[in-house]
Design a protein around this motif. Structure first.
Motif, mmCIF file in Angstrom:
data_model
loop_
_atom_site.group_PDB
_atom_site.id
_atom_site.type_symbol
_atom_site.label_atom_id
_atom_site.label_comp_id
_atom_site.label_asym_id
_atom_site.label_seq_id
_atom_site.Cartn_x
_atom_site.Cartn_y
_atom_site.Cartn_z
ATOM 1 N N ASP A 204 0.842 -1.192 0.000
ATOM 2 C CA ASP A 204 0.000 0.000 0.000
ATOM 3 C C ASP A 204 0.880 1.246 0.000
ATOM 4 N N LEU A 205 0.794 2.030 -1.060
ATOM 5 C CA LEU A 205 1.586 3.257 -1.133
ATOM 6 C C LEU A 205 1.262 4.209 0.012
ATOM 7 N N GLY A 206 0.025 4.161 0.484
ATOM 8 C CA GLY A 206 -0.376 5.031 1.587
ATOM 9 C C GLY A 206 0.169 4.600 2.927
ATOM 10 N N ASP A 207 0.759 3.410 3.008
ATOM 11 C CA ASP A 207 1.350 2.898 4.249
ATOM 12 C C ASP A 207 2.769 2.440 3.942
ATOM 13 N N PRO A 208 3.735 3.364 3.998
ATOM 14 C CA PRO A 208 5.112 3.037 3.610
ATOM 15 C C PRO A 208 5.692 1.829 4.338
ATOM 16 N N LYS A 209 5.215 1.540 5.535
ATOM 17 C CA LYS A 209 5.735 0.386 6.271
ATOM 18 C C LYS A 209 5.488 -0.907 5.503
ATOM 19 N N THR A 210 4.346 -0.993 4.817
ATOM 20 C CA THR A 210 4.061 -2.210 4.047
ATOM 21 C C THR A 210 4.990 -2.320 2.844
ATOM 22 N N VAL A 211 5.392 -1.182 2.297
ATOM 23 C CA VAL A 211 6.309 -1.184 1.146
ATOM 24 C C VAL A 211 7.693 -1.638 1.599
ATOM 25 N N VAL A 212 8.144 -1.081 2.724
ATOM 26 C CA VAL A 212 9.446 -1.475 3.278
ATOM 27 C C VAL A 212 9.450 -2.960 3.613
ATOM 28 N N ALA A 213 8.365 -3.428 4.217
ATOM 29 C CA ALA A 213 8.279 -4.844 4.602
ATOM 30 C C ALA A 213 8.304 -5.741 3.366
ATOM 31 N N ALA A 214 7.623 -5.331 2.295
ATOM 32 C CA ALA A 214 7.600 -6.133 1.074
ATOM 33 C C ALA A 214 8.997 -6.202 0.458
ATOM 34 N N ALA A 215 9.700 -5.083 0.460
ATOM 35 C CA ALA A 215 11.057 -5.065 -0.090
ATOM 36 C C ALA A 215 11.992 -5.953 0.733
ATOM 37 N N GLU A 216 11.854 -5.902 2.039
ATOM 38 C CA GLU A 216 12.692 -6.745 2.899
ATOM 39 C C GLU A 216 12.389 -8.228 2.676
#
Length: 277
Positions: A204-216
């Motif tokens: 979710d672009l609106g929740d950067p934590k989910t983006v960071v978690a997906a990349a990790e």
């Protein structure tokens, strides 16, 4: 009155004679339309509804998408409209037409935008048929692949075994609109993964934590370089948002979907489906 339809299927081929600034269609491909559609008799206007607030970039994008759709189906009365939070006078947009097909310019579910559109329809006199959102659909995966290749983050052609020095080893597909939109985008993510033969995680672009978690998570799977694929139109998110989130996740970002022939094709598909074609 309004109704909803979300089915999706391949569409017919583009017609010639586009302006020079409009990208020319490529031949072949699994999801190309084999035949051209003709304009239905006594065709209703197509209201291309996009959630506001309006800005110059958004208006330009909507105008270009309408141009692409009109080039595919000459003679169709396409009326772009931005649905603002403080209400939009759809009766003025209709200009006396008794009925219209409303196609939301939305790639995936967006509860707030849908509610705003339905409120505008309920307040207007006339018979409206509201179609569903454009995705998920294989054509959107195709555009995402194209945007990644334009940024040098993926091979442009899966059949050619040449390398791209900056090609990503994992993709984070980001969308906007909350959990429902992310869930729907996962379907497109699966299609994109099949095209690229790479792992794709949705966030979710609106929740950067989910983006960071997906990349990790992708790095834990062995991906050394990660690319951000924006499953968004572009002007519908805050300027600089994609780059900011990509930096937080340590990713390189491709461009958003923007105005593309595939988006126009999906809009026409929704319209023709609503017309029983």
């Amino acid at each position: 009155m309004s109704s909803s339809s979300d089915a999706a299927s391949p569409l017919p081929a583009r017609t010639p004679g586009l302006p020079t600034r409009v990208p020319q269609p490529r031949q072949g491909g699994r999801h190309r339309r084999p035949d051209s559609h003709e304009l239905p008799e006594a065709a209703k206007p197509l209201i291309l509804a996009v959630p506001g607030p309006a800005n110059g970039e958004l208006l330009a994008l909507v105008g270009e998408v309408a141009l692409l759709a009109g080039a595919d189906l000459p003679g169709l009365d396409i009326r772009p409209v931005v649905i603002e939070e403080d209400g939009t006078d759809l009766a003025a947009v209709l200009h006396g037409a008794p009925a219209a097909v409303v196609v939301p310019l939305l790639l995936g579910p967006n509860a707030a935008a849908t509610a705003r559109t339905d409120a505008a329809l309920a307040a207007a006199e006339g018979e409206f048929q509201r179609c569903g959102v454009l995705g998920p659909h294989p054509l959107l995966a195709e555009v995402l692949h194209e945007r990644l290749s334009e940024a040098g983050l993926a091979r442009a052609d899966r059949a050619r075994l040449f390398s791209v020095a900056t090609a990503a080893e994992g993709i984070v597909l980001v969308t906007d609109g909350g959990p429902e939109a992310v869930a729907a985008a996962e379907v497109t993510g699966v299609l994109l993964a099949a095209r690229l033969a790479l792992p794709v995680m949705t966030a979710d672009l609106g929740d950067p934590k989910t983006v960071v978690a997906a990349a990790e998570r992708l790095r834990e799977m062995g991906a050394g370089s990660i690319a951000l694929a924006p499953h968004i139109l572009g002007p519908d998110v805050e300027a600089g948002r994609i780059a900011e989130v990509a930096e937080q996740a340590g990713c390189t970002a491709a461009g958003p979907i923007g105005a593309h022939t595939a988006v126009a094709r999906l809009i026409l598909h929704k319209y023709l489906e609503a017309c029983g074609r």
